[in-house]
Design an enzyme around this catalytic site. Sequence first.
Site, short mmCIF file in Angstrom:
data_model
loop_
_atom_site.label_atom_id
_atom_site.label_comp_id
_atom_site.label_asym_id
_atom_site.label_seq_id
_atom_site.Cartn_x
_atom_site.Cartn_y
_atom_site.Cartn_z
CE LYS A 1 11.69 -13.54 -36.36
NZ LYS A 1 12.92 -12.94 -35.80
NE ARG B 1 10.07 -7.63 -38.94
CZ ARG B 1 10.86 -8.67 -39.18
NH1 ARG B 1 10.35 -9.77 -39.67
NH2 ARG B 1 12.13 -8.59 -38.93
NE ARG C 1 21.22 -14.33 -39.83
CZ ARG C 1 20.04 -13.80 -39.58
NH1 ARG C 1 19.02 -14.57 -39.31
NH2 ARG C 1 19.88 -12.49 -39.57
NE ARG D 1 19.23 -11.60 -43.04
CZ ARG D 1 18.16 -11.79 -42.28
NH1 ARG D 1 17.67 -13.00 -42.12
NH2 ARG D 1 17.58 -10.77 -41.65
NE ARG E 1 17.84 -7.29 -38.91
CZ ARG E 1 18.64 -8.36 -38.86
NH1 ARG E 1 19.95 -8.23 -39.01
NH2 ARG E 1 18.13 -9.56 -38.69
P1 AP5 Z 1 17.81 -17.31 -37.10
O1 AP5 Z 1 17.00 -18.57 -36.98
O2 AP5 Z 1 18.31 -16.92 -38.45
O3 AP5 Z 1 17.05 -16.11 -36.37
P2 AP5 Z 1 15.77 -15.26 -36.81
O4 AP5 Z 1 14.94 -15.04 -35.59
O5 AP5 Z 1 15.10 -15.90 -37.98
O6 AP5 Z 1 16.49 -13.92 -37.19
P3 AP5 Z 1 16.33 -12.95 -38.45
O7 AP5 Z 1 17.50 -12.03 -38.39
O8 AP5 Z 1 16.14 -13.72 -39.71
O9 AP5 Z 1 15.04 -12.22 -38.08
P4 AP5 Z 1 14.59 -10.87 -38.60
O10 AP5 Z 1 13.25 -10.87 -38.02
O11 AP5 Z 1 15.42 -9.71 -38.27
O12 AP5 Z 1 14.80 -10.99 -40.19
P5 AP5 Z 1 13.77 -11.17 -41.38
O13 AP5 Z 1 14.44 -11.93 -42.43
O14 AP5 Z 1 12.44 -11.62 -40.89
O15 AP5 Z 1 19.04 -17.46 -36.09
C1 AP5 Z 1 20.02 -16.44 -35.97
C2 AP5 Z 1 21.38 -17.08 -35.71
O16 AP5 Z 1 21.34 -17.72 -34.43
C3 AP5 Z 1 21.76 -18.16 -36.71
O17 AP5 Z 1 23.14 -18.10 -36.96
C4 AP5 Z 1 21.39 -19.48 -36.01
O18 AP5 Z 1 22.25 -20.53 -36.42
C5 AP5 Z 1 21.61 -19.11 -34.54
N1 AP5 Z 1 20.69 -19.82 -33.65
C6 AP5 Z 1 19.37 -20.03 -33.85
N2 AP5 Z 1 18.83 -20.69 -32.81
C7 AP5 Z 1 19.85 -20.88 -31.92
C8 AP5 Z 1 19.93 -21.50 -30.63
N3 AP5 Z 1 18.84 -22.04 -30.04
N4 AP5 Z 1 21.13 -21.51 -30.00
C9 AP5 Z 1 22.22 -20.95 -30.57
N5 AP5 Z 1 22.21 -20.36 -31.81
C10 AP5 Z 1 21.03 -20.32 -32.46
O19 AP5 Z 1 13.56 -9.64 -41.84
C11 AP5 Z 1 14.59 -8.92 -42.48
C12 AP5 Z 1 14.05 -7.55 -42.92
O20 AP5 Z 1 12.97 -7.73 -43.88
C13 AP5 Z 1 13.43 -6.70 -41.80
O21 AP5 Z 1 14.43 -5.95 -41.11
C14 AP5 Z 1 12.46 -5.82 -42.61
O22 AP5 Z 1 13.13 -4.78 -43.25
C15 AP5 Z 1 11.92 -6.78 -43.67
N6 AP5 Z 1 10.71 -7.49 -43.25
C16 AP5 Z 1 10.58 -8.84 -43.07
N7 AP5 Z 1 9.33 -9.15 -42.72
C17 AP5 Z 1 8.63 -7.99 -42.65
C18 AP5 Z 1 7.28 -7.68 -42.31
N8 AP5 Z 1 6.40 -8.63 -41.98
N9 AP5 Z 1 6.91 -6.38 -42.33
C19 AP5 Z 1 7.79 -5.39 -42.68
N10 AP5 Z 1 9.09 -5.62 -43.02
C20 AP5 Z 1 9.50 -6.92 -43.01
#
Ligand code: AP5
Length: 238
Positions: A27, A102, A148, A181, A192
């Site tokens: 994402k 989410r 990552r 991270r 997660r």
């Molecule tokens: P990346 O693009 O970083 O993936 P992502 O889907 O963004 O993964 P996240 O881990 O950031 O998502 P998340 O939803 O767990 O975390 P968030 O920060 O929102 O890609 C991942 C890896 O794969 C990278 O190394 C990239 O290079 C590689 N990659 C990407 N595309 C690829 C491809 N096509 N092919 C090969 N490799 C690829 O949330 C973190 C925490 O914050 C949550 O756990 C929660 O506690 C809190 N939080 C955030 N938002 C909310 C909300 N709305 N409500 C409540 N709590 C929240």
Amino acid sequence: MDGQATLNERMVTVGSIILLGAPGAGKGTQAKKIAGHYSIPHISTGDLLRDHVARGSELGKKAKAIMERGDLVPDDLVLAMVEERLNRPDCSRGFIGDGFPRTVKQAEWLDQYLSGKVFENQRDRKLAPIVINIAVGYNQLMRRLTGRRSCPTCGRIYNVYSQPPSVDELCDVDGGKLETRRDDREEVIAERLKAYEAQTRPLTEYYRARGQYFEIDGDQTPDAVSAEVTKIIDGHRL
Ligand code: AP5
């Protein structure tokens, strides 16, 4: 993809775009590209929350332990933070939500918010967000998350397996030392993914029932995924 877009194409009114998908689905990677392509803000609730934690704000103090164990931050805290962000003028032509909404409660809140919103030069009253679910299998998610790395200065995302930097552990853009991270440890990733299954996957049905819901195969190169995402947005934007 950025180089192909003319300035006029980039200044179109896009409306609300939501990227759904499990942790590691890509994402953030896609949201950065799309935000650049259409010149709209990338609103990542994860990044906003991590910034609060780093600054030690009241919200950051409440969110820190929750995020470190892989649970979701309570809706009321997230919604107050998001409302403030969406009300800023840079969202006038649209925005891309990464990690938001989410939960069903967050999605209901967003529907309500959008019902009172008019984007600049909006051609019609179609207000349902364009929701794109990026689907990736469990083993691939684990590999992506454990591999990552990201640059704390410019935010660029790398992967030691699939998108390594030119020089080990250093950012190609600014030479910053890449970081892992805190929630990318295997035991936290498992939590997660559980939170995703219980609280976020139900959103796919929520949005499927409202139209403007699309699923794409996230197990392709980032450029191939971007091409599909852009095609969907161009076909359905405001
Ligand atoms: P990346 O693009 O970083 O993936 P992502 O889907 O963004 O993964 P996240 O881990 O950031 O998502 P998340 O939803 O767990 O975390 P968030 O920060 O929102 O890609 C991942 C890896 O794969 C990278 O190394 C990239 O290079 C590689 N990659 C990407 N595309 C690829 C491809 N096509 N092919 C090969 N490799 C690829 O949330 C973190 C925490 O914050 C949550 O756990 C929660 O506690 C809190 N939080 C955030 N938002 C909310 C909300 N709305 N409500 C409540 N709590 C929240």
